[in-house]
Design a protein around this motif. Sequence first.
Motif, PDB file in Angstrom:
ATOM      1  N   TYR A  76       0.849  -1.189   0.000  1.00 58.80           N
ATOM      2  CA  TYR A  76       0.000   0.000   0.000  1.00 58.80           C
ATOM      3  C   TYR A  76       0.886   1.242   0.000  1.00 58.80           C
ATOM      4  O   TYR A  76       1.767   1.383   0.847  1.00 58.80           O
ATOM      5  N   PRO A  78       0.358   5.074   0.453  1.00 54.63           N
ATOM      6  CA  PRO A  78      -0.627   6.118   0.723  1.00 54.63           C
ATOM      7  C   PRO A  78      -0.262   7.428   0.031  1.00 54.63           C
ATOM      8  O   PRO A  78       0.855   7.577  -0.467  1.00 54.63           O
ATOM      9  N   ASP A  80       0.503  10.635   0.753  1.00 52.07           N
ATOM     10  CA  ASP A  80       1.757  11.369   0.935  1.00 52.07           C
ATOM     11  C   ASP A  80       2.829  10.486   1.552  1.00 52.07           C
ATOM     12  O   ASP A  80       3.612  10.915   2.393  1.00 52.07           O
ATOM     13  N   TYR A  81       2.817   9.253   1.126  1.00 49.27           N
ATOM     14  CA  TYR A  81       3.908   8.272   1.329  1.00 49.27           C
ATOM     15  C   TYR A  81       4.062   7.746   2.740  1.00 49.27           C
ATOM     16  O   TYR A  81       4.353   6.585   2.925  1.00 49.27           O
ATOM     17  N   VAL A  82       3.889   8.629   3.774  1.00 49.85           N
ATOM     18  CA  VAL A  82       3.937   8.178   5.160  1.00 49.85           C
ATOM     19  C   VAL A  82       5.162   7.294   5.423  1.00 49.85           C
ATOM     20  O   VAL A  82       5.042   6.173   5.906  1.00 49.85           O
ATOM     21  N   LEU A  83       6.327   7.811   5.095  1.00 50.54           N
ATOM     22  CA  LEU A  83       7.563   7.090   5.423  1.00 50.54           C
ATOM     23  C   LEU A  83       7.815   7.228   6.920  1.00 50.54           C
ATOM     24  O   LEU A  83       7.454   8.241   7.510  1.00 50.54           O
ATOM     25  N   PHE A  84       8.440   6.209   7.507  1.00 51.09           N
ATOM     26  CA  PHE A  84       8.704   6.275   8.944  1.00 51.09           C
ATOM     27  C   PHE A  84       9.885   7.217   9.194  1.00 51.09           C
ATOM     28  O   PHE A  84      11.003   6.924   8.767  1.00 51.09           O
ATOM     29  N   PRO A  85       9.675   8.318   9.910  1.00 50.32           N
ATOM     30  CA  PRO A  85      10.731   9.322  10.042  1.00 50.32           C
ATOM     31  C   PRO A  85      11.880   8.884  10.950  1.00 50.32           C
ATOM     32  O   PRO A  85      12.949   9.452  10.899  1.00 50.32           O
ATOM     33  N   ARG A 143       9.210   0.189  -0.355  1.00 49.42           N
ATOM     34  CA  ARG A 143       8.789  -0.382   0.920  1.00 49.42           C
ATOM     35  C   ARG A 143       7.575  -1.295   0.724  1.00 49.42           C
ATOM     36  O   ARG A 143       7.490  -2.376   1.291  1.00 49.42           O
TER      37      ARG A 143
ATOM     38  N   ARG B 181      -2.165   7.102  10.064  1.00 47.74           N
ATOM     39  CA  ARG B 181      -1.763   6.369   8.869  1.00 47.74           C
ATOM     40  C   ARG B 181      -0.410   5.670   9.005  1.00 47.74           C
ATOM     41  O   ARG B 181      -0.136   4.723   8.297  1.00 47.74           O
ATOM     42  N   TYR B 182       0.444   6.141   9.932  1.00 49.29           N
ATOM     43  CA  TYR B 182       1.696   5.415  10.162  1.00 49.29           C
ATOM     44  C   TYR B 182       1.372   3.982  10.587  1.00 49.29           C
ATOM     45  O   TYR B 182       1.961   3.033  10.107  1.00 49.29           O
ATOM     46  N   VAL B 185      -0.121   1.990   7.621  1.00 46.98           N
ATOM     47  CA  VAL B 185       0.900   1.501   6.696  1.00 46.98           C
ATOM     48  C   VAL B 185       1.628   0.308   7.319  1.00 46.98           C
ATOM     49  O   VAL B 185       1.879  -0.697   6.661  1.00 46.98           O
ATOM     50  N   THR B 188      -0.334  -2.792   6.834  1.00 45.11           N
ATOM     51  CA  THR B 188      -0.242  -3.377   5.490  1.00 45.11           C
ATOM     52  C   THR B 188       1.140  -3.995   5.250  1.00 45.11           C
ATOM     53  O   THR B 188       1.302  -4.785   4.338  1.00 45.11           O
ATOM     54  N   LEU B 189       2.121  -3.601   6.076  1.00 43.76           N
ATOM     55  CA  LEU B 189       3.462  -4.185   5.929  1.00 43.76           C
ATOM     56  C   LEU B 189       3.628  -5.421   6.816  1.00 43.76           C
ATOM     57  O   LEU B 189       4.741  -5.877   7.043  1.00 43.76           O
ATOM     58  N   ILE B 200       6.169   1.051  15.612  1.00 44.65           N
ATOM     59  CA  ILE B 200       5.924   2.348  14.956  1.00 44.65           C
ATOM     60  C   ILE B 200       5.526   3.433  15.954  1.00 44.65           C
ATOM     61  O   ILE B 200       6.147   4.487  16.021  1.00 44.65           O
ATOM     62  N   LEU B 204       7.807   6.666  17.319  1.00 52.20           N
ATOM     63  CA  LEU B 204       7.334   8.006  16.956  1.00 52.20           C
ATOM     64  C   LEU B 204       7.077   8.845  18.206  1.00 52.20           C
ATOM     65  O   LEU B 204       7.228  10.061  18.190  1.00 52.20           O
ATOM     66  N   TYR B 283      10.810  14.823  15.785  1.00 49.18           N
ATOM     67  CA  TYR B 283      10.669  14.528  14.366  1.00 49.18           C
ATOM     68  C   TYR B 283       9.718  15.513  13.751  1.00 49.18           C
ATOM     69  O   TYR B 283       8.789  15.964  14.386  1.00 49.18           O
ATOM     70  N   ARG B 284       9.945  15.769  12.492  1.00 53.06           N
ATOM     71  CA  ARG B 284       8.947  16.563  11.777  1.00 53.06           C
ATOM     72  C   ARG B 284       7.898  15.604  11.265  1.00 53.06           C
ATOM     73  O   ARG B 284       8.111  14.877  10.305  1.00 53.06           O
ATOM     74  N   LEU B 285       6.767  15.531  11.937  1.00 49.24           N
ATOM     75  CA  LEU B 285       5.738  14.563  11.538  1.00 49.24           C
ATOM     76  C   LEU B 285       4.842  15.166  10.483  1.00 49.24           C
ATOM     77  O   LEU B 285       4.590  16.328  10.501  1.00 49.24           O
TER      78      LEU B 285
END
Lengths: 370, 285
Positions: A76, A78, A80-85, A143, B181-182, B185, B188-189, B200, B204, B283-285
Amino acid sequence: MIEIKDLSITLGKFFLKDINLSISDREYFVVLGPTGAGKTILLECIAGLRRTKHGEIWLGGNNVNKLPPEQRNIGYVPQDYVLFPFLNVLNNITFGLKQTTDNKNKIKEKAHEIADLIGISHLLERDTVSLSGGEKQRVALARALASSPKILLLDEPLSALDLQTARYLRFELKKIHRDLGITTVHITHNQMEAEEMADRVAILNKGEINQVGTAEEIFFHPTNAAVMNYLGRPNILDCEDCRIIGQGIMEADCRGLKIIVPHDGKPFKRIIIYPRDVYVDKLNPGCNKVNCFKGIITDIKTSANTVRLRFKVGENMIRSELPYHVFDEMGLSEGMEAFVQLSLRRIKIFERSNRNEPSAGNNQSSKDRI
Amino acid sequence: MPEATGNYDSANKTGILTGWRKFFSANRLFNTTTVGVLVVLLLFLAAIFISLLTYTKWDTLLAAVGSSEILFAIGLSLVTATVSTVLAIIIAVPIAYTISKNEFFGKSLIDTLLDLPIVISPVAIGAALLVFFSTPLGSAINNNLINFVFSVPGIILAQFTVVSALAIRLLKSTFDSIDLRYEQVGRTLGCSKPQAFIRIILPLARNGLIAAAILTWARAIGEYGASVTLAGAIGMKTETLPIAISLNLLNADIEKAIAIIFILVIIAVFNLFILRIVAKQSYRL
């Protein structure tokens, strides 16, 4: 194979109503619709992120209504990508792999393989915050693909990118789809994107599927007024006569305009071309003058990014759509003479496909709108 | 351009510039007032601090810091505040996450009730705990499981009751700031809900967790009202730093009281310093 049967769901002001879709293995399926049509909800239902109470979703022959997202074997991406920062690019890519195996060598090997395929090997050690939009998009894709899912779900994957990057990534996405042969559901509001990428397109509007078909069928043989309204009114020209002038090329006489049409076969009565495929030039363009006509601008309407113009060309009214910056450079105004060119390869034959079809003789009915 | 100059002059005569002057002076008055209030407050704090410094006899103060009573109070405060903070964070994480990410019937009522310990006077909380331990259930716990009344566990319980609400409130705002949404995602992973939480959400929330722990600990170490009511002010037994201040003031041992005040100030400054560092790493979330 994805099958959706009678899916209905309401979430605040968004809803889906009686959705029925069947998407084949390895198909690149695009769901096209305006903002707020319910496209993302549809994708989230397939992903298992929304509980479906009414209707059924079948993936690979199994009813997955009660299956949580982690067991659906999907990738999936999404919007705006929602990469884990808190993870770098490599660890973002390996995130899903670590759920399936502990073998570090295997994880690393697979991550490098997918990074090579997507062309982000040079980014692996980078921090995700410092990536550009296009790079983030690629990382999110890597990913999603790393754990070899059976289905790839893309939520407006190109909408946040600048035009050039988006154009390049369209090509890339198709290539990746071809290489991996993965069933892909891509949602977008961009018609060009749908037309260029899709094996088949579904038009989703106000929570309902209006039409499903190839891009050709959707854009040139819309079966109902809702689809035509959404796609924007194309120019439909009545042709009194047509004759074969070469291999696969015919010339049509449309109220005095001699229009060359790429068509091989039976005579036809109408042709169709979208305003975005009608090019405008102030001077006679240096083209080989195929389908190039002089007209008078009768109306100009400006919206956010595009300008819609209406030309009187002989007895025909022809509408064109230009990006605002192009229009701005030309210095056109109402009453001015200018040339229109109908893109040869974008002219299609308009065939009456069923009785829901909108009225084709639209020159009168559309006078109040361009 | 003579015409333009003419217009400007006439505008000047008709009082537009006077209007501008008024506008500026109103702005200046506003700025002076706001900055003035800040200066008054700073002067007030400085006056308190200076009076502390001038009142102190440094040789007796240093001797006081080394006294067994104050060393005991420091040790007890550090241990009880740390234990109550750890307990508060352990219960606050799941509660704050539940309230932040789920919708359920009566959520806003529960949310409001959880804030009660923040707004109720700590003495009232201590008294309520004391009343609880005089009920049959409370006294059974007190007599057979852990002795809370007038004892060290009582300090921990009192601090925990006061600070857990603060920890929940701080962590809830941390979880609120994390986009759902984190987690989606992550699902789904291949992550289950608990795996997504650990892999996650917690990373965060890391800085929010540290900040919440520091503020909770700072609140716990300064807690007086509830502790003194439940655990009493027993020298060398339930004597935390704030209780030691109160005991020494009552005994007219001002130097010792001031020594403890300085210790609490140093701890507070250290806490704020760490908070600053953590806040910079967000973090810049």
